[in-house]
Design a protein around this motif. Structure first.
Motif, PDB file in Angstrom:
ATOM      1  N   ALA A   3      23.154   2.116 -55.016  1.00 20.33           N
ATOM      2  CA  ALA A   3      23.919   3.123 -55.751  1.00 20.33           C
ATOM      3  C   ALA A   3      24.029   4.371 -54.886  1.00 20.33           C
ATOM      4  CB  ALA A   3      23.238   3.460 -57.077  1.00 20.33           C
ATOM      5  N   LEU A   4      25.082   5.166 -55.148  1.00 23.46           N
ATOM      6  CA  LEU A   4      25.231   6.449 -54.467  1.00 23.46           C
ATOM      7  C   LEU A   4      24.534   7.504 -55.319  1.00 23.46           C
ATOM      8  CD1 LEU A   4      26.457   7.994 -52.065  1.00 23.46           C
ATOM      9  CD2 LEU A   4      28.404   8.511 -53.541  1.00 23.46           C
ATOM     10  N   VAL A   5      23.450   8.026 -54.797  1.00 19.40           N
ATOM     11  CA  VAL A   5      22.597   8.922 -55.574  1.00 19.40           C
ATOM     12  C   VAL A   5      22.696  10.344 -55.028  1.00 19.40           C
ATOM     13  CG1 VAL A   5      20.234   9.407 -56.322  1.00 19.40           C
ATOM     14  CG2 VAL A   5      21.016   7.029 -56.082  1.00 19.40           C
ATOM     15  N   LEU A   6      22.940  11.289 -55.922  1.00 19.47           N
ATOM     16  CA  LEU A   6      22.855  12.703 -55.595  1.00 19.47           C
ATOM     17  C   LEU A   6      21.408  13.116 -55.835  1.00 19.47           C
ATOM     18  CD1 LEU A   6      24.143  15.468 -54.907  1.00 19.47           C
ATOM     19  CD2 LEU A   6      24.631  15.714 -57.354  1.00 19.47           C
ATOM     20  N   GLN A   7      20.670  13.328 -54.724  1.00 19.73           N
ATOM     21  CA  GLN A   7      19.260  13.687 -54.881  1.00 19.73           C
ATOM     22  C   GLN A   7      19.102  15.127 -55.361  1.00 19.73           C
ATOM     23  OE1 GLN A   7      20.382  12.443 -51.855  1.00 19.73           O
ATOM     24  NE2 GLN A   7      19.293  10.511 -51.477  1.00 19.73           N
ATOM     25  N   LYS A   8      19.909  16.009 -54.801  1.00 15.89           N
ATOM     26  CA  LYS A   8      19.896  17.414 -55.184  1.00 15.89           C
ATOM     27  C   LYS A   8      21.141  18.054 -54.586  1.00 15.89           C
ATOM     28  CE  LYS A   8      17.044  18.853 -51.231  1.00 15.89           C
ATOM     29  NZ  LYS A   8      15.809  19.560 -50.819  1.00 15.89           N
ATOM     30  N   LYS A   9      21.364  19.311 -54.875  1.00 16.41           N
ATOM     31  CA  LYS A   9      22.516  20.021 -54.333  1.00 16.41           C
ATOM     32  C   LYS A   9      22.596  19.832 -52.816  1.00 16.41           C
ATOM     33  CE  LYS A   9      24.225  24.728 -53.601  1.00 16.41           C
ATOM     34  NZ  LYS A   9      23.990  26.170 -53.898  1.00 16.41           N
ATOM     35  N   GLY A  10      23.757  19.342 -52.356  1.00 15.98           N
ATOM     36  CA  GLY A  10      23.998  19.205 -50.932  1.00 15.98           C
ATOM     37  C   GLY A  10      23.427  17.966 -50.292  1.00 15.98           C
ATOM     38  N   ARG A  11      22.787  17.117 -51.058  1.00 20.93           N
ATOM     39  CA  ARG A  11      22.165  15.933 -50.473  1.00 20.93           C
ATOM     40  C   ARG A  11      22.449  14.694 -51.320  1.00 20.93           C
ATOM     41  NH1 ARG A  11      15.654  14.978 -49.671  1.00 20.93           N
ATOM     42  NH2 ARG A  11      15.786  12.843 -48.866  1.00 20.93           N
ATOM     43  N   MET A  12      23.111  13.713 -50.712  1.00 17.42           N
ATOM     44  CA  MET A  12      23.375  12.447 -51.378  1.00 17.42           C
ATOM     45  C   MET A  12      23.172  11.311 -50.388  1.00 17.42           C
ATOM     46  SD  MET A  12      27.490  11.790 -51.453  1.00 17.42           S
ATOM     47  CE  MET A  12      28.018  13.267 -52.263  1.00 17.42           C
ATOM     48  N   GLY A  13      23.069  10.104 -50.911  1.00 12.35           N
ATOM     49  CA  GLY A  13      22.925   8.950 -50.033  1.00 12.35           C
ATOM     50  C   GLY A  13      22.880   7.661 -50.828  1.00 12.35           C
ATOM     51  N   ILE A  14      23.117   6.542 -50.156  1.00  7.79           N
ATOM     52  CA  ILE A  14      23.029   5.228 -50.792  1.00  7.79           C
ATOM     53  C   ILE A  14      21.559   4.832 -50.848  1.00  7.79           C
ATOM     54  CG2 ILE A  14      23.592   2.787 -50.551  1.00  7.79           C
ATOM     55  CD1 ILE A  14      26.242   3.665 -49.261  1.00  7.79           C
ATOM     56  N   GLU A  15      21.112   4.457 -52.030  1.00  4.28           N
ATOM     57  CA  GLU A  15      19.707   4.104 -52.232  1.00  4.28           C
ATOM     58  C   GLU A  15      19.598   2.795 -53.007  1.00  4.28           C
ATOM     59  OE1 GLU A  15      17.577   7.161 -54.220  1.00  4.28           O
ATOM     60  OE2 GLU A  15      18.126   8.741 -52.793  1.00  4.28           O
ATOM     61  N   ASP A  16      18.429   2.174 -52.893  1.00  9.66           N
ATOM     62  CA  ASP A  16      18.083   1.056 -53.759  1.00  9.66           C
ATOM     63  C   ASP A  16      17.499   1.628 -55.042  1.00  9.66           C
ATOM     64  OD1 ASP A  16      18.842  -1.057 -52.062  1.00  9.66           O
ATOM     65  OD2 ASP A  16      16.985  -0.860 -50.919  1.00  9.66           O
ATOM     66  N   VAL A  17      18.080   1.237 -56.159  1.00  8.35           N
ATOM     67  CA  VAL A  17      17.621   1.723 -57.462  1.00  8.35           C
ATOM     68  C   VAL A  17      17.431   0.516 -58.378  1.00  8.35           C
ATOM     69  CG1 VAL A  17      18.855   3.910 -57.182  1.00  8.35           C
ATOM     70  CG2 VAL A  17      19.967   2.007 -58.373  1.00  8.35           C
ATOM     71  N   PRO A  18      16.699   0.662 -59.467  1.00  8.02           N
ATOM     72  CA  PRO A  18      16.527  -0.465 -60.389  1.00  8.02           C
ATOM     73  C   PRO A  18      17.869  -0.902 -60.973  1.00  8.02           C
ATOM     74  CG  PRO A  18      14.895   1.245 -60.819  1.00  8.02           C
ATOM     75  CD  PRO A  18      15.878   1.831 -59.860  1.00  8.02           C
ATOM     76  N   SER A  19      18.048  -2.199 -61.115  1.00  8.06           N
ATOM     77  CA  SER A  19      19.264  -2.702 -61.757  1.00  8.06           C
ATOM     78  C   SER A  19      19.213  -2.378 -63.240  1.00  8.06           C
ATOM     79  CB  SER A  19      19.394  -4.209 -61.555  1.00  8.06           C
ATOM     80  OG  SER A  19      18.351  -4.884 -62.240  1.00  8.06           O
ATOM     81  N   PRO A  20      20.368  -2.348 -63.906  1.00  3.86           N
ATOM     82  CA  PRO A  20      20.367  -1.968 -65.321  1.00  3.86           C
ATOM     83  C   PRO A  20      19.789  -3.023 -66.248  1.00  3.86           C
ATOM     84  CG  PRO A  20      22.570  -2.598 -64.639  1.00  3.86           C
ATOM     85  CD  PRO A  20      21.729  -2.583 -63.398  1.00  3.86           C
ATOM     86  N   GLY A  21      19.587  -4.245 -65.745  1.00  6.53           N
ATOM     87  CA  GLY A  21      19.033  -5.304 -66.579  1.00  6.53           C
ATOM     88  C   GLY A  21      20.073  -5.958 -67.469  1.00  6.53           C
ATOM     89  N   ALA A  22      19.602  -6.760 -68.404  1.00  3.43           N
ATOM     90  CA  ALA A  22      20.496  -7.487 -69.301  1.00  3.43           C
ATOM     91  C   ALA A  22      21.095  -6.537 -70.337  1.00  3.43           C
ATOM     92  CB  ALA A  22      19.748  -8.620 -69.991  1.00  3.43           C
TER      93      ALA A  22
END
Length: 343
Positions: A3-22
């Protein structure tokens, strides 16, 4: 999942995050295909907030999405695995007074994608209520499906404008929302739609659209132009879609006497309101916040010959190049309308 995650103001990146599940009862799991970049996504990245909404924890960006149904939750009917769909990103409280009165867009409890603290849809998968998930007809691509969200804003504006067949409409601002609103107004019965902007290159993108007349605001006044071509009367409807404070200076003299002004753009700071002029000319005012009860109509209209959304997709970036897509948005190229990201 990624997912493309905005960590904080001015900083974003593609990260591995938990899937949403069923998906739960009444929900569907969707494999995302295309997501459009909205100015709000960029604003959260550059400023870390929009008004009272502040990024205080990592958040997945994106709210203009289309994808494919991958799994159905219990009780879901009307959708099937494999359906191509577009999603309405705001999910209200079904028991709220606003929802029960049909104004769920102003439900204080609405959960809207990519509005802190709610995660958005720039992820490989999302789980979403089936009631806010709409099947795309074969006539619409995934790219056009991802444009349904901003087109719904234009549809809501044209609906609240109460356009009658033959009305003349003037739109201030030819950004994405201004263009979407002009398309909806024209398809909704306007005989002519004048649309103004200070960027002539952006207005050039409207060349060839029947009944939509570009007006270069650096060369001529919108109100004077429309009055000159309506025997001095003016447009029955004026839609302010720029959010620019200077647009309000002469706004109340642009519509014809007894006309309507629809406010779509959001000024950053409070603007002056010439109450006396609006009153003496009998001007009625409507405001727009997101949309309600128009997504299916937006899809049906976009699938018809009356509207071509695809021509306004400027460029599509691979998901791996998401940051480049956001940087491109910041360039502010006048010929860019909609930048999208595809998985």
């Amino acid at each position: 999942m990624r997912a493309l995650v905005l960590q904080k103001k001015g900083r974003m990146g593609i990260e591995d995050v938990p899937s949403p599940g069923a998906p739960g009862p009444g929900e569907v799991r969707i494999a995302m295909h295309t997501v459009g970049i909205c100015a709000s996504d960029v604003h959260y990245w550059t400023e870390g907030r929009i008004g009272p909404f502040v990024v205080e924890a990592p958040m997945i960006l994106g709210h203009e999405g289309a994808g494919t149904v991958a799994e159905l939750g219990e009780g879901v009917t009307g959708l099937s695995v494999g359906d191509r769909v577009a999603m309405e990103p705001g999910v209200p409280d079904p028991a709220s007074r606003a929802t029960l009165e049909g104004r769920y867009n102003v439900d204080p409890a609405v959960r809207f994608w990519a509005t802190p603290p709610i995660d958005g849809c720039l992820a490989e998968e999302v789980v979403h209520p089936a009631a806010f998930t709409y099947r795309l007809p074969d006539a619409l691509s995934f790219a056009e499906g991802a444009l349904i969200e901003p087109f719904a804003v234009g549809m809501f504006a044209a609906t609240k404008a109460q356009i009658s067949p033959g009305d003349v409409v003037a739109v201030i601002g030819s950004g994405t929302i201004g263009i979407m609103t002009a398309l909806a107004a024209r398809a909704g019965g306007a005989s002519r739609v004048y649309i103004s902007d200070v960027q002539s290159a952006k207005l050039g993108l409207l060349d060839g659209l029947a009944g939509i007349i570009p007006v270069d605001a650096t060369q001529e006044d919108l109100g004077e132009r429309v009055r000159a071509e309506t025997s001095g009367w003016g447009p029955q409807v004026v839609i302010e879609a720029s959010g620019a404070a200077p647009a309000y200076k002469g706004l109340w003299t642009v519509p014809a006497p007894g006309g309507r002004v629809v406010l779509v753009g959001m000024p950053v700071e409070p603007v002056a309101f010439d109450v006396a002029t609006a009153q003496s000319r009998g001007i009625s005012i409507e405001t727009i916040f997101r949309y309600a009860n128009v997504h299916q109509k937006a899809i049906d209209l976009a699938a018809s010959d009356a509207v071509d959304l695809g021509r306004f997709v400027t460029e599509t970036f691979a998901f791996e190049d998401s940051e480049k897509a956001f940087e491109r948005f910041l360039e502010g190229r006048p010929t860019d309308v909609k930048l999208q990201i595809a998985f």
